[in-house]
Scaffold this motif. Structure first.
Motif, PDB file in Angstrom:
ATOM      1  N   ILE A 198      31.958  44.193  35.808  1.00  9.46           N
ATOM      2  CA  ILE A 198      32.746  45.412  36.001  1.00  9.46           C
ATOM      3  C   ILE A 198      31.943  46.452  36.773  1.00  9.46           C
ATOM      4  N   GLU A 199      30.668  46.607  36.410  1.00  6.65           N
ATOM      5  CA  GLU A 199      29.814  47.553  37.140  1.00  6.65           C
ATOM      6  C   GLU A 199      29.596  47.073  38.575  1.00  6.65           C
ATOM      7  N   LEU A 200      29.396  45.775  38.751  1.00  3.19           N
ATOM      8  CA  LEU A 200      29.247  45.216  40.093  1.00  3.19           C
ATOM      9  C   LEU A 200      30.487  45.525  40.925  1.00  3.19           C
ATOM     10  N   ALA A 201      31.661  45.304  40.356  1.00  2.00           N
ATOM     11  CA  ALA A 201      32.912  45.559  41.080  1.00  2.00           C
ATOM     12  C   ALA A 201      33.080  47.029  41.414  1.00  2.00           C
ATOM     13  N   ARG A 202      32.771  47.891  40.462  1.00  2.00           N
ATOM     14  CA  ARG A 202      32.895  49.335  40.694  1.00  2.00           C
ATOM     15  C   ARG A 202      32.004  49.774  41.845  1.00  2.00           C
ATOM     16  N   ARG A 203      30.764  49.308  41.814  1.00  2.00           N
ATOM     17  CA  ARG A 203      29.826  49.690  42.873  1.00  2.00           C
ATOM     18  C   ARG A 203      30.171  49.020  44.194  1.00  2.00           C
ATOM     19  N   ALA A 204      30.669  47.800  44.140  1.00  2.00           N
ATOM     20  CA  ALA A 204      31.087  47.102  45.358  1.00  2.00           C
ATOM     21  C   ALA A 204      32.249  47.830  46.024  1.00  2.00           C
ATOM     22  N   ALA A 205      33.184  48.337  45.219  1.00  2.00           N
ATOM     23  CA  ALA A 205      34.328  49.075  45.765  1.00  2.00           C
ATOM     24  C   ALA A 205      33.880  50.381  46.422  1.00  2.00           C
ATOM     25  N   GLU A 206      32.797  50.970  45.926  1.00  2.00           N
ATOM     26  CA  GLU A 206      32.246  52.172  46.566  1.00  2.00           C
ATOM     27  C   GLU A 206      31.610  51.815  47.905  1.00  2.00           C
ATOM     28  N   ILE A 207      30.924  50.665  47.953  1.00  5.13           N
ATOM     29  CA  ILE A 207      30.272  50.215  49.184  1.00  5.13           C
ATOM     30  C   ILE A 207      31.307  49.839  50.236  1.00  5.13           C
ATOM     31  N   ASP A 208      32.354  49.118  49.806  1.00  6.81           N
ATOM     32  CA  ASP A 208      33.372  48.627  50.734  1.00  6.81           C
ATOM     33  C   ASP A 208      34.750  48.742  50.087  1.00  6.81           C
ATOM     34  N   PRO A 209      35.449  49.847  50.305  1.00  8.93           N
ATOM     35  CA  PRO A 209      36.745  50.064  49.665  1.00  8.93           C
ATOM     36  C   PRO A 209      37.820  49.029  50.028  1.00  8.93           C
ATOM     37  N   ARG A 210      37.658  48.302  51.119  1.00  9.91           N
ATOM     38  CA  ARG A 210      38.651  47.288  51.507  1.00  9.91           C
ATOM     39  C   ARG A 210      38.436  45.948  50.794  1.00  9.91           C
ATOM     40  N   LEU A 211      37.315  45.812  50.086  1.00 10.33           N
ATOM     41  CA  LEU A 211      36.962  44.576  49.406  1.00 10.33           C
ATOM     42  C   LEU A 211      37.964  44.250  48.303  1.00 10.33           C
ATOM     43  N   LYS A 212      38.489  43.032  48.310  1.00 10.24           N
ATOM     44  CA  LYS A 212      39.352  42.552  47.237  1.00 10.24           C
ATOM     45  C   LYS A 212      38.453  42.109  46.091  1.00 10.24           C
ATOM     46  N   ILE A 213      38.930  42.282  44.853  1.00  5.61           N
ATOM     47  CA  ILE A 213      38.110  41.958  43.686  1.00  5.61           C
ATOM     48  C   ILE A 213      38.909  41.115  42.705  1.00  5.61           C
ATOM     49  N   MET A 214      38.270  40.030  42.254  1.00  4.35           N
ATOM     50  CA  MET A 214      38.828  39.188  41.195  1.00  4.35           C
ATOM     51  C   MET A 214      37.758  38.984  40.134  1.00  4.35           C
ATOM     52  N   PHE A 215      38.179  39.120  38.873  1.00  4.64           N
ATOM     53  CA  PHE A 215      37.296  38.844  37.747  1.00  4.64           C
ATOM     54  C   PHE A 215      37.647  37.495  37.159  1.00  4.64           C
ATOM     55  N   ILE A 216      36.622  36.792  36.666  1.00  7.56           N
ATOM     56  CA  ILE A 216      36.832  35.598  35.864  1.00  7.56           C
ATOM     57  C   ILE A 216      36.097  35.814  34.547  1.00  7.56           C
ATOM     58  N   THR A 217      36.742  35.441  33.455  1.00 11.59           N
ATOM     59  CA  THR A 217      36.110  35.646  32.154  1.00 11.59           C
ATOM     60  C   THR A 217      36.621  34.659  31.135  1.00 11.59           C
ATOM     61  N   GLY A 218      35.765  34.331  30.200  1.00 11.00           N
ATOM     62  CA  GLY A 218      36.150  33.482  29.091  1.00 11.00           C
ATOM     63  C   GLY A 218      36.430  34.285  27.838  1.00 11.00           C
ATOM     64  N   PHE A 219      36.356  35.585  27.932  1.00 14.26           N
ATOM     65  CA  PHE A 219      36.548  36.449  26.772  1.00 14.26           C
ATOM     66  C   PHE A 219      37.839  37.238  26.919  1.00 14.26           C
ATOM     67  N   ALA A 220      38.854  36.853  26.168  1.00 12.63           N
ATOM     68  CA  ALA A 220      40.176  37.473  26.292  1.00 12.63           C
ATOM     69  C   ALA A 220      40.121  38.976  26.042  1.00 12.63           C
ATOM     70  N   ALA A 221      39.364  39.417  25.046  1.00 11.78           N
ATOM     71  CA  ALA A 221      39.284  40.849  24.743  1.00 11.78           C
ATOM     72  C   ALA A 221      38.674  41.614  25.905  1.00 11.78           C
ATOM     73  N   VAL A 222      37.685  41.018  26.547  1.00  6.17           N
ATOM     74  CA  VAL A 222      37.074  41.661  27.715  1.00  6.17           C
ATOM     75  C   VAL A 222      38.095  41.759  28.831  1.00  6.17           C
ATOM     76  N   ALA A 223      38.870  40.693  29.022  1.00 10.31           N
ATOM     77  CA  ALA A 223      39.895  40.702  30.060  1.00 10.31           C
ATOM     78  C   ALA A 223      40.910  41.801  29.811  1.00 10.31           C
ATOM     79  N   LEU A 224      41.289  42.001  28.552  1.00 12.11           N
ATOM     80  CA  LEU A 224      42.267  43.034  28.227  1.00 12.11           C
ATOM     81  C   LEU A 224      41.718  44.429  28.481  1.00 12.11           C
ATOM     82  N   ASN A 225      40.408  44.620  28.285  1.00  8.61           N
ATOM     83  CA  ASN A 225      39.795  45.933  28.460  1.00  8.61           C
ATOM     84  C   ASN A 225      39.226  46.163  29.847  1.00  8.61           C
TER      85      ASN A 225
END
Length: 122
Positions: free
Chosen positions: A63-90
């Motif tokens: 999440i921090e990587l994505a946040r900072r990546a979006a600051e570096i390059d606002p056009r960057l598309k972002i996808m998360f992958i996770t095995g933790f459902a609660a993390v995905a929800l939050n």
């Protein structure tokens, strides 16, 4: 196809995902954690089209990587992958607004299809 930065701390999962995406025609640079991801983002000539990152990683998490990546390059598309459902929800609370979450386990076909959908929406 897309130029993808893949951040995944599990070596075998990272290799598996990278190979599947490369077979689908994408160019993939893989890193083992968020710190390496930030370095790659800063050093990539021409940048990336998509950041595909695990959410739960030691050090700089996805999440921090994505946040900072979006600051570096606002056009960057972002996808998360996770095995933790609660993390995905939050994840949405702290993640960039355009981010997509794909929960593990998933079939490689689902990953490739979702990457295609995200890139078509660009």
């Amino acid at each position: 196809m897309a130029r993808i930065l893949l951040a995944e701390d599990d070596d075998s999962m990272r290799d598996f995902l990278a190979k599947a995406l490369e077979r689908a025609g994408h160019e993939v640079d893989s890193v083992a954690d968020g710190e390496e991801g930030l370095t790659a983002l800063g050093e990539a000539p021409g940048g990336y089209d998509l950041l595909l990152t695990d959410i739960v990683m030691p050090g700089v998490d996805g999440i921090e990587l994505a946040r900072r990546a979006a600051e570096i390059d606002p056009r960057l598309k972002i996808m998360f992958i996770t095995g933790f459902a609660a993390v995905a929800l939050n994840a949405g609370a702290n993640a960039p607004a355009q981010a997509k979450v794909l929960s593990k386990p998933f079939h490689l076909r689902d990953l490739v299809n979702e990457v295609a959908r995200v890139m078509e929406a660009a």
